[in-house]
Write an enzyme that holds these catalytic residues in place. Structure first.
Site, PDB file in Angstrom:
ATOM      1  CB  THR A 246       5.183  -6.126  -7.495  1.00  9.58           C
ATOM      2  OG1 THR A 246       6.556  -6.254  -7.141  1.00  9.58           O
ATOM      3  CG2 THR A 246       4.570  -7.500  -7.709  1.00  9.58           C
ATOM      4  CG  ASP A 247       3.079  -1.072  -6.472  1.00 13.48           C
ATOM      5  OD1 ASP A 247       3.239  -1.871  -5.533  1.00 13.48           O
ATOM      6  OD2 ASP A 247       1.992  -0.506  -6.703  1.00 13.48           O
ATOM      7  CD  GLN A 248       8.593   2.269  -2.165  1.00 10.31           C
ATOM      8  OE1 GLN A 248       8.193   3.186  -2.870  1.00 10.31           O
ATOM      9  NE2 GLN A 248       9.420   2.468  -1.158  1.00 10.31           N
TER      10      GLN A 248
END
Length: 136
Positions: free
Chosen positions: A13-15
């Site tokens: 996942t990203d931020q």
């Protein structure tokens, strides 16, 4: 069609907690490998037995809904086209039946030197592709 399940890990996942867009290509690769395995081969066997490789020459992803950390995804792979020296796989990514993404990859059939080669008819038959649809 061959389906596999994959649980999204935090590192995917990203931020924002959404699966990073490029990771869908990793998911496609995993499902493509499971497709080949379901046909009685491993990708390693393909390289060793036939002396050929299938590099990706085209890739596309259409994003519909985000996948998030800890989602259990189902990734479906289908060999939608097999030609004399290329193959196309189509993919669907689902979460509990909801379509999150679709995409495809196109692969050239090459020898270790990178020269385009015909796919062996035995291999096409094993993958369930039947006869090649045309040139390259």
């Amino acid at each position: 069609m061959v389906a596999m399940q994959l649980r999204v890990i935090y590192g995917d996942t990203d931020q924002m907690g959404v699966v990073y867009y490029a990771n869908y290509l990793r998911f496609f690769e995993a499902s493509r490998n499971e497709f080949i395995r379901a046909k009685g081969l491993r990708y390693r066997d393909f390289e060793e037995r036939y002396g050929l490789m299938l590099p990706v020459v085209e890739a596309s992803v259409q994003y519909r809904q985000p996948a998030r950390y800890d989602d259990l995804l189902t990734i479906e792979a289908t060999l939608s086209e097999a030609r004399r020296a290329s193959a196309r796989f189509d993919y669907r990514v689902l979460r509990e039946g909801e379509l999150l993404a679709t995409g495809h990859t196109v692969h050239a059939c090459v020898d270790p030197g990178g020269k385009v080669r015909r796919m062996p008819p035995e291999l096409l038959a094993r993958l369930g592709a039947g006869e090649p649809a045309g040139a390259a």
